[in-house]
Design a protein around this motif. Sequence first.
Motif, PDB file in Angstrom:
ATOM      1  N   LEU A   1     -58.521 -83.513 -68.893  1.00 53.50           N
ATOM      2  CA  LEU A   1     -59.005 -83.663 -70.261  1.00 53.50           C
ATOM      3  C   LEU A   1     -57.930 -83.182 -71.223  1.00 53.50           C
ATOM      4  O   LEU A   1     -57.400 -82.077 -71.076  1.00 53.50           O
ATOM      5  CB  LEU A   1     -60.287 -82.850 -70.473  1.00 53.50           C
ATOM      6  CG  LEU A   1     -61.461 -83.202 -69.552  1.00 53.50           C
ATOM      7  CD1 LEU A   1     -62.633 -82.271 -69.812  1.00 53.50           C
ATOM      8  CD2 LEU A   1     -61.876 -84.649 -69.728  1.00 53.50           C
ATOM      9  N   LEU A   2     -57.593 -84.013 -72.183  1.00 53.84           N
ATOM     10  CA  LEU A   2     -56.593 -83.687 -73.193  1.00 53.84           C
ATOM     11  C   LEU A   2     -57.256 -83.738 -74.553  1.00 53.84           C
ATOM     12  O   LEU A   2     -58.068 -84.620 -74.820  1.00 53.84           O
ATOM     13  CB  LEU A   2     -55.443 -84.699 -73.142  1.00 53.84           C
ATOM     14  CG  LEU A   2     -54.725 -84.813 -71.801  1.00 53.84           C
ATOM     15  CD1 LEU A   2     -53.907 -86.080 -71.743  1.00 53.84           C
ATOM     16  CD2 LEU A   2     -53.859 -83.599 -71.582  1.00 53.84           C
ATOM     17  N   LEU A   3     -56.918 -82.810 -75.418  1.00 48.66           N
ATOM     18  CA  LEU A   3     -57.489 -82.816 -76.751  1.00 48.66           C
ATOM     19  C   LEU A   3     -56.507 -82.218 -77.740  1.00 48.66           C
ATOM     20  O   LEU A   3     -55.539 -81.577 -77.371  1.00 48.66           O
ATOM     21  CB  LEU A   3     -58.813 -82.044 -76.784  1.00 48.66           C
ATOM     22  CG  LEU A   3     -58.724 -80.589 -76.330  1.00 48.66           C
ATOM     23  CD1 LEU A   3     -58.761 -79.678 -77.529  1.00 48.66           C
ATOM     24  CD2 LEU A   3     -59.848 -80.295 -75.382  1.00 48.66           C
ATOM     25  N   GLY A   4     -56.762 -82.478 -78.979  1.00 48.63           N
ATOM     26  CA  GLY A   4     -55.928 -81.927 -80.023  1.00 48.63           C
ATOM     27  C   GLY A   4     -56.502 -82.269 -81.376  1.00 48.63           C
ATOM     28  O   GLY A   4     -57.439 -83.049 -81.507  1.00 48.63           O
ATOM     29  N   ASN A   5     -55.912 -81.676 -82.394  1.00 50.46           N
ATOM     30  CA  ASN A   5     -56.346 -81.908 -83.762  1.00 50.46           C
ATOM     31  C   ASN A   5     -55.096 -82.278 -84.568  1.00 50.46           C
ATOM     32  O   ASN A   5     -54.093 -81.568 -84.527  1.00 50.46           O
ATOM     33  CB  ASN A   5     -56.999 -80.637 -84.314  1.00 50.46           C
ATOM     34  CG  ASN A   5     -57.527 -80.825 -85.717  1.00 50.46           C
ATOM     35  OD1 ASN A   5     -57.973 -81.905 -86.062  1.00 50.46           O
ATOM     36  ND2 ASN A   5     -57.470 -79.788 -86.524  1.00 50.46           N
ATOM     37  N   GLY A   6     -55.159 -83.386 -85.263  1.00 51.68           N
ATOM     38  CA  GLY A   6     -54.006 -83.807 -86.050  1.00 51.68           C
ATOM     39  C   GLY A   6     -52.862 -84.268 -85.165  1.00 51.68           C
ATOM     40  O   GLY A   6     -53.051 -85.100 -84.290  1.00 51.68           O
ATOM     41  N   GLY A   7     -51.690 -83.679 -85.373  1.00 45.98           N
ATOM     42  CA  GLY A   7     -50.523 -84.055 -84.578  1.00 45.98           C
ATOM     43  C   GLY A   7     -50.713 -83.761 -83.110  1.00 45.98           C
ATOM     44  O   GLY A   7     -50.198 -84.496 -82.239  1.00 45.98           O
ATOM     45  N   SER A   8     -51.464 -82.729 -82.796  1.00 43.94           N
ATOM     46  CA  SER A   8     -51.737 -82.414 -81.392  1.00 43.94           C
ATOM     47  C   SER A   8     -52.606 -83.481 -80.751  1.00 43.94           C
ATOM     48  O   SER A   8     -52.493 -83.747 -79.549  1.00 43.94           O
ATOM     49  CB  SER A   8     -52.426 -81.050 -81.273  1.00 43.94           C
ATOM     50  OG  SER A   8     -51.559 -80.038 -81.741  1.00 43.94           O
ATOM     51  N   ALA A   9     -53.473 -84.113 -81.525  1.00 43.85           N
ATOM     52  CA  ALA A   9     -54.291 -85.224 -80.997  1.00 43.85           C
ATOM     53  C   ALA A   9     -53.385 -86.394 -80.643  1.00 43.85           C
ATOM     54  O   ALA A   9     -53.577 -87.049 -79.620  1.00 43.85           O
ATOM     55  CB  ALA A   9     -55.349 -85.644 -82.012  1.00 43.85           C
ATOM     56  N   ALA A  10     -52.409 -86.653 -81.482  1.00 44.19           N
ATOM     57  CA  ALA A  10     -51.455 -87.721 -81.188  1.00 44.19           C
ATOM     58  C   ALA A  10     -50.673 -87.393 -79.928  1.00 44.19           C
ATOM     59  O   ALA A  10     -50.438 -88.261 -79.083  1.00 44.19           O
ATOM     60  CB  ALA A  10     -50.511 -87.935 -82.367  1.00 44.19           C
ATOM     61  N   ASP A  11     -50.266 -86.128 -79.773  1.00 46.47           N
ATOM     62  CA  ASP A  11     -49.564 -85.710 -78.560  1.00 46.47           C
ATOM     63  C   ASP A  11     -50.456 -85.938 -77.342  1.00 46.47           C
ATOM     64  O   ASP A  11     -49.992 -86.446 -76.314  1.00 46.47           O
ATOM     65  CB  ASP A  11     -49.170 -84.233 -78.623  1.00 46.47           C
ATOM     66  CG  ASP A  11     -48.054 -83.953 -79.610  1.00 46.47           C
ATOM     67  OD1 ASP A  11     -47.319 -84.907 -79.973  1.00 46.47           O
ATOM     68  OD2 ASP A  11     -47.923 -82.789 -80.005  1.00 46.47           O
TER      69      ASP A  11
END
Length: 72
Positions: free
Chosen positions: A56-66
Amino acid sequence: MDDAKRRDADARESRVREILEESARVKRAVAEQAAGPIAAAAAILTEKFRAGGKLLLLGNGGSAADAQHIAG
């Protein structure tokens, strides 16, 4: 090209070269220091995927793109 424009062009080229050389230096350092742990992590993930697990990968903003890029 006049002297001022030539100096500006030389300065831009020098800056680009510095940036590229720093990037290469960082990549060499990562290769020396982290190749083993990265390979070990890849082996663990491979084992888990073959056993039916998931990552599972998650992020917010630029981290979501990563996270999207990693998933791709």
